[in-house]
Design a protein around this motif. Sequence first.
Motif, PDB file in Angstrom:
ATOM      1  N   ASN A   7       0.848  -1.189   0.000  1.00 11.59           N
ATOM      2  CA  ASN A   7       0.000   0.000   0.000  1.00 11.59           C
ATOM      3  C   ASN A   7       0.887   1.244   0.000  1.00 11.59           C
ATOM      4  O   ASN A   7       1.378   1.667   1.045  1.00 11.59           O
ATOM      5  N   ILE A   8       1.099   1.830  -1.191  1.00  9.80           N
ATOM      6  CA  ILE A   8       1.980   2.982  -1.329  1.00  9.80           C
ATOM      7  C   ILE A   8       1.463   3.855  -2.468  1.00  9.80           C
ATOM      8  O   ILE A   8       0.984   3.341  -3.481  1.00  9.80           O
ATOM      9  N   THR A   9       1.537   5.156  -2.272  1.00 14.12           N
ATOM     10  CA  THR A   9       1.102   6.070  -3.327  1.00 14.12           C
ATOM     11  C   THR A   9       2.230   6.252  -4.340  1.00 14.12           C
ATOM     12  O   THR A   9       3.393   5.932  -4.061  1.00 14.12           O
ATOM     13  N   THR A  10       1.894   6.805  -5.489  1.00 14.37           N
ATOM     14  CA  THR A  10       2.898   7.083  -6.510  1.00 14.37           C
ATOM     15  C   THR A  10       3.931   8.071  -5.980  1.00 14.37           C
ATOM     16  O   THR A  10       5.131   7.919  -6.218  1.00 14.37           O
ATOM     17  N   ILE A  48       2.503  -2.342 -12.637  1.00 16.62           N
ATOM     18  CA  ILE A  48       1.395  -1.386 -12.734  1.00 16.62           C
ATOM     19  C   ILE A  48       1.747  -0.109 -11.969  1.00 16.62           C
ATOM     20  O   ILE A  48       1.526   0.996 -12.458  1.00 16.62           O
ATOM     21  N   GLN A  49       2.318  -0.278 -10.789  1.00 15.49           N
ATOM     22  CA  GLN A  49       2.755   0.900 -10.025  1.00 15.49           C
ATOM     23  C   GLN A  49       3.887   1.610 -10.761  1.00 15.49           C
ATOM     24  O   GLN A  49       3.946   2.840 -10.781  1.00 15.49           O
ATOM     25  N   ALA A  50       4.782   0.845 -11.369  1.00 13.61           N
ATOM     26  CA  ALA A  50       5.888   1.446 -12.116  1.00 13.61           C
ATOM     27  C   ALA A  50       5.368   2.240 -13.315  1.00 13.61           C
ATOM     28  O   ALA A  50       5.860   3.329 -13.609  1.00 13.61           O
ATOM     29  N   LEU A  51       4.362   1.715 -13.983  1.00 10.52           N
ATOM     30  CA  LEU A  51       3.779   2.423 -15.115  1.00 10.52           C
ATOM     31  C   LEU A  51       3.108   3.708 -14.666  1.00 10.52           C
ATOM     32  O   LEU A  51       3.256   4.759 -15.305  1.00 10.52           O
ATOM     33  N   ALA A  52       2.395   3.666 -13.547  1.00 15.18           N
ATOM     34  CA  ALA A  52       1.761   4.873 -13.013  1.00 15.18           C
ATOM     35  C   ALA A  52       2.820   5.912 -12.666  1.00 15.18           C
ATOM     36  O   ALA A  52       2.657   7.107 -12.950  1.00 15.18           O
ATOM     37  N   THR A  80      13.802   8.292 -11.542  1.00 16.24           N
ATOM     38  CA  THR A  80      12.526   7.618 -11.283  1.00 16.24           C
ATOM     39  C   THR A  80      12.003   6.963 -12.558  1.00 16.24           C
ATOM     40  O   THR A  80      11.465   5.848 -12.518  1.00 16.24           O
ATOM     41  N   LYS A  81      12.165   7.626 -13.678  1.00 19.19           N
ATOM     42  CA  LYS A  81      11.792   7.017 -14.967  1.00 19.19           C
ATOM     43  C   LYS A  81      12.611   5.763 -15.211  1.00 19.19           C
ATOM     44  O   LYS A  81      12.090   4.743 -15.658  1.00 19.19           O
ATOM     45  N   PHE A  82      13.907   5.842 -14.908  1.00 24.89           N
ATOM     46  CA  PHE A  82      14.785   4.686 -15.087  1.00 24.89           C
ATOM     47  C   PHE A  82      14.313   3.508 -14.243  1.00 24.89           C
ATOM     48  O   PHE A  82      14.200   2.382 -14.732  1.00 24.89           O
ATOM     49  N   TYR A  83      14.037   3.753 -12.968  1.00 24.24           N
ATOM     50  CA  TYR A  83      13.533   2.683 -12.098  1.00 24.24           C
ATOM     51  C   TYR A  83      12.255   2.088 -12.685  1.00 24.24           C
ATOM     52  O   TYR A  83      12.117   0.866 -12.807  1.00 24.24           O
ATOM     53  N   THR A  92      12.896  -0.104 -15.717  1.00 26.55           N
ATOM     54  CA  THR A  92      13.517  -1.395 -15.420  1.00 26.55           C
ATOM     55  C   THR A  92      12.527  -2.362 -14.773  1.00 26.55           C
ATOM     56  O   THR A  92      12.594  -3.564 -15.021  1.00 26.55           O
ATOM     57  N   VAL A  93      11.602  -1.839 -13.970  1.00 25.84           N
ATOM     58  CA  VAL A  93      10.570  -2.709 -13.386  1.00 25.84           C
ATOM     59  C   VAL A  93       9.684  -3.268 -14.507  1.00 25.84           C
ATOM     60  O   VAL A  93       9.389  -4.467 -14.539  1.00 25.84           O
ATOM     61  N   ILE A  94       9.288  -2.421 -15.427  1.00 28.81           N
ATOM     62  CA  ILE A  94       8.454  -2.858 -16.550  1.00 28.81           C
ATOM     63  C   ILE A  94       9.230  -3.848 -17.415  1.00 28.81           C
ATOM     64  O   ILE A  94       8.691  -4.876 -17.833  1.00 28.81           O
ATOM     65  N   GLN A  95      10.507  -3.564 -17.656  1.00 30.95           N
ATOM     66  CA  GLN A  95      11.334  -4.469 -18.446  1.00 30.95           C
ATOM     67  C   GLN A  95      11.471  -5.834 -17.765  1.00 30.95           C
ATOM     68  O   GLN A  95      11.387  -6.874 -18.424  1.00 30.95           O
TER      69      GLN A  95
END
Length: 94
Positions: free
Chosen positions: A6-9, A52-56, A66-69, A72-75
Motif C-alpha cells: 500500500n503505497i502512493t505514486t 502497474i505501479q511502475a507504469l503509473a 525515477t523514470k529509469f527505475y 527497469t521494473v516494466i522491463q
Amino acid sequence: MSTGINITTQQLEMAVICAMGSGNNGISTSQQQKDEATNLLNQIRESKDGWIQALALLTTTTRDDTKFYSLTVIQDFLGRTAGASSRLTKDDIA
C-alpha cells in the motif's frame, strides 16, 4: 494497486530518490532509510503487479532516476513473461 504493498505514486517516487541517493533536495537520509527504500523498491519490482505501479509512476514523474527505475521494473516484468534476458542500463536511456 494490487501489489499487496500500500503505497502512493508520490511515496514510491520518494523511495526511488532515497534509495538512489540522487537529488534529495537537501534532505539527509541515513543508511537505514536507504536500505529500507531499496527493500521496498525490490518488493515492488518482484511483485506480480509491481509493473502497474511502475507504469503509473512513469507517467507522472519528471525525474530521470525515477523514470529509469520504472522502466527497469516494466522491463523485468516483460522479461519474466516473455523469457527475455536483456536489461536496460542507464546509458541506454541517456
